[in-house]
Design an enzyme around this catalytic site. Structure first.
Site, PDB file in Angstrom:
ATOM      1  N   ARG A 237       0.866  -1.181   0.000  1.00 48.05           N
ATOM      2  CA  ARG A 237       0.000   0.000   0.000  1.00 48.05           C
ATOM      3  C   ARG A 237       0.902   1.230   0.000  1.00 48.05           C
ATOM      4  NH1 ARG A 237      -3.574  -2.866  -1.387  1.00 48.05           N
ATOM      5  NH2 ARG A 237      -5.561  -3.276  -0.354  1.00 48.05           N
ATOM      6  N   GLU A 266      -4.281   7.661  -4.694  1.00 46.53           N
ATOM      7  CA  GLU A 266      -4.591   7.000  -5.966  1.00 46.53           C
ATOM      8  C   GLU A 266      -5.923   7.513  -6.483  1.00 46.53           C
ATOM      9  OE1 GLU A 266      -4.299   2.777  -5.305  1.00 46.53           O
ATOM     10  OE2 GLU A 266      -2.234   2.922  -4.629  1.00 46.53           O
ATOM     11  N   HIS A 285      -1.993   0.327  -9.686  1.00 46.66           N
ATOM     12  CA  HIS A 285      -2.554  -0.611  -8.693  1.00 46.66           C
ATOM     13  C   HIS A 285      -3.149  -1.848  -9.386  1.00 46.66           C
ATOM     14  CE1 HIS A 285      -4.224  -0.775  -4.344  1.00 46.66           C
ATOM     15  NE2 HIS A 285      -4.077  -1.997  -4.830  1.00 46.66           N
TER      16      HIS A 285
END
Ligand code: NAP
Length: 327
Positions: A237, A266, A285
């Protein structure tokens, strides 16, 4: 009577049908401003929620007084406040295991792409800049035989170790809460303190969850310990890393490069300095983002949710005390 489920993620037709046979479903197709309004309107009726990539804090969940279960389509659970959920006896489930191998593949893709400068050099070819054989200024660095450092030796860490050990002949070192004798036996992996791992590894890979303990774990002090020829990989993360410190380390040549699938915010701001650096490979991601794995995750989440709404102890229950206390 069927229970009411709010989906904030689109499912394949067979999974949608399976869910609709057992529940009344409200689908929110996109989490844009309109979708968030739809979610706000649907929460008062919701007994089950299924989706991902949305921070569901008390502000949201206070709107859902009937909520019994949330099925997260992810293994990471940093979008949820476990104490809050457990106090309300709301069951939280996640989707471990089914995404492990795919996420480890992503980790290895970033290792190879960063070390061999795949993206940077492919862009040169595409831009018509391949006019003579490349010279040392464009050489990459080897992956095989180099030391693979894994921070967070859980499911994904272990799958990464397997690839490094068997596929690329890499010595594996790792850091976790506790040593893992089974992993050491299978892959010849050796336990290190965080500091020793940062000093020793050629590739430093983050595969741990975002928690209060890991937030900001890798900052200026940790980048300063890394070798100048090391490559930093993050598939965990973004908030585990102090991104400003990472940018500084890359700009100052404290490390050779980085392969990043996750970011502090993000989607990543197109103006981020990370995107001006040739030695950064940035992906959006995509850790688990294959057709097969996303379908397996969604199937797992549907199974989890249906079991929970049936009053059973669901598979992949993250907060068992919510179930035990709710009986
Ligand atoms: P896991 O099996 O629970 O493994 C996590 C490991 O991290 C555990 O072995 C744990 O060590 C270790 N750990 C936790 N806190 C630590 C700390 N403070 N210091 C050192 N080690 C620590 O989880 P997983 O299935 O491998 O997934 C890991 C994470 O990857 C997820 O939480 C998620 O955030 C991320 N992920 C990202 C993507 C993506 O799309 N990029 C996809 C999937 C997962 P102990 O076992 O010793 O406690």
């Amino acid at each position: 009577m069927k229970k009411h489920v709010v989906l904030y993620k689109t499912l394949s037709a067979p999974l949608m049908q399976r869910l609709q046979e057992r529940a009344d479903v409200t689908l929110i197709e996109r989490l844009d401003a309109h979708g968030l309004d739809q979610l706000r309107a649907a929460l008062p009726q919701a007994q089950g929620l299924l989706g991902a990539s949305l921070k569901l804090d008390a502000q949201w969940l206070d709107l859902a007084p009937k909520l019994e279960a949330i099925a997260s389509v992810s293994v990471g659970i940093d979008n949820y406040d476990l104490d809050y959920l457990t106090a309300r006896h709301i069951l939280l489930t996640n989707t471990p295991d089914v995404l492990t191998e795919t996420t480890a593949d992503t980790g290895f893709a970033l290792i190879l792409a960063s070390a061999r400068r795949v993206v940077e050099l492919a862009i040169r070819v595409r831009n018509g800049q391949w006019q003579k054989n490349i010279g040392p200024e464009h050489f990459g660095t080897d992956v095989h035989g180099k030391t693979l450092g894994i921070i967070g030796m859980g499911r994904i860490g272990e799958a990464l170790a397997q690839r490094g050990h068997f596929g690329f002949g890499m010595p594996v070192i790792y850091h976790s809460h506790s040593p893992k004798p089974a992993v050491e036996a299978r892959f010849g992996a050796r336990y290190r303190s965080l500091k020793a791992l940062l000093q020793e590894a050629d590739f430093i890979c983050l595969t741990l969850p975002l928690t209060a303990e890991t937030q900001g774990l890798i900052g200026a002090e940790q980048f300063a310990l890394m070798r100048t020829d090391s490559i930093f990989i993050n598939i965990s993360r973004g908030k585990v890393v102090d991104e400003a410190a990472l940018i500084h380390a890359l700009q100052q040549g404290q490390i050779r490069g980085a392969g990043l699938d996750v970011f502090e915010r993000e989607p990543l701001d197109p103006a981020s300095p990370l995107l001006t650096l040739d030695n950064v490979v940035a992906t959006p991601h995509i850790g688990s983002a294959t057709i097969e794995t996303r379908e397996a995750m969604a199937r797992c989440a549907v199974d989890n949710l249906l079991a929970a709404l049936d009053g059973q102890r669901p598979p992949n229950l993250v907060n068992p005390s919510a179930f035990d206390q709710g009986r």
